[in-house]
Design an enzyme around this catalytic site. Structure first.
Site: not given
Ligand code: RIB
Length: 319
Positions: A10, A12, A39, A42, A228, A260, A265-266, A301
């Site tokens: 995506n 963003d 996701k 990332n 978390g 941020d 999670g990614d 970051r």
């Molecule tokens: O996990 C974060 C991601 O969720 C963002 O980069 C956004 O594109 C969504 O897919």
């Protein structure tokens, strides 16, 4: 190829605010940026930056965002295979980040939803040497099933069920070796796969034995529930398979100056995949510690893919 990630890309668009707007309210932004996300992408970047040889399989629209995606993948050293979907746009995402680093997200998956299982299966050369196949749920379920089915014998099939797809079922979850839901996703999976109703907010406070029993209801070999700032909970059907000594345990989260949380999670899942691929004889506990460190650093970051720390950065911070 050590890690093969199948998932979303995506663009963003991120606005920083002091607090989230209420329904009907217009809130003045404190800054705007745009960058790569999704996701899947990332997680692929996180894996590559943790020095695992990494491939990415995803879908793009026929628009200018697609060119950026190709350039970014090349810059990260990813072996990227893109299905180009004409007549649709590349995935896009609007993210609002408040002063505490929490986010609200609006997502148009667009081309990601058209990633074809046939296209995934056709990348057999990548899967042949994979040690870890990593998927999320921002594509269609058929593409996810194709990715898990393409994993060779002995390969870890790692499923991050984020966000839980409307078509996800018990067979899909049970078909992965390791599943990594957050609290919300875990509650959702328990309801749809095991008929158990539980509030996501209560999960972190459940006792270890009871939480382990709940995890076992999902049928996957191992579950890691990410909590978390409260760390994570690990549940194995067979701890020996992962070189762990306990069938279930908790790990604390690393401390961070949170700016941020987008993509944390990614960072966790990508780094975990890299660890499993690079050190197959190591305990899952060791891999999870590195994944937690990577995720913590990513929260300091701004941005998603661009916020993924390198291995050197994680080592410099945590030793
Ligand atoms: O996990 C974060 C991601 O969720 C963002 O980069 C956004 O594109 C969504 O897919």
């Amino acid at each position: 190829m050590s890690v093969v990630v199948v998932g979303s890309y995506n663009q963003d668009h991120v606005w920083r605010v002091d607090r989230f707007p209420k329904p009907g309210e217009t809130r003045r932004g404190l800054g705007f940026s745009t960058g790569p996300g999704g996701k899947g992408f990332n997680q692929a970047v996180a894996s590559a930056r943790q020095r695992a040889t990494t491939a990415f399989i995803g879908a793009l629209g026929d628009d200018t965002l697609a060119r950026t995606a190709r350039e970014l993948a090349a810059a990260e050293g990813l072996d990227a295979r893109w299905q180009v979907c004409s007549g649709t746009s590349t995935g896009s995402c609007g993210i609002v980040v408040d002063a505490q680093g929490q986010n609200q997200i609006v997502l148009d998956l667009a081309a990601n939803e058209r990633l074809a299982p046939e296209f995934v299966a056709a990348q057999a050369d990548l899967f042949a040497s994979a040690r870890v196949v990593l998927v999320q749920m921002e594509t269609g379920v058929a593409a996810i099933r194709a990715a898990l089915a393409a994993a060779p014998a002995g390969c870890v099939r790692l499923l991050n069920p984020a966000p839980v797809h409307a078509d996800a079922d018990a067979a899909l979850i049970a078909g992965a070796d390791l599943v990594t839901p957050n609290e919300t996703e875990f509650a959702d999976l328990l309801a749809r796969c095991a008929g158990v109703t539980i509030s996501a907010e209560t999960i972190a406070a459940i006792g270890n034995a009871e939480l382990h029993a709940l995890c076992r209801r999902l049928g996957s070999a191992s579950i890691v529930v990410t909590l978390g700032a409260r760390g994570c909970f690990v549940s194995h059907a067979d701890a020996a398979r992962w070189h762990d000594t306990e069938t279930h345990y908790r790990l604390p989260a690393e401390k961070a100056q949170v700016r941020d949380t987008t993509g944390a999670g990614d960072a966790f899942n990508g780094a975990l995949a890299a660890q499993l691929a690079r050190f197959p004889g190591q305990s899952l506990r060791s891999g999870l510690i590195q994944a937690g460190r990577t995720a913590a650093l990513s929260t300091e970051r701004a941005g998603a893919a661009v916020a993924m720390p390198t291995l050197a950065e994680v080592e410099a911070r945590f030793g």
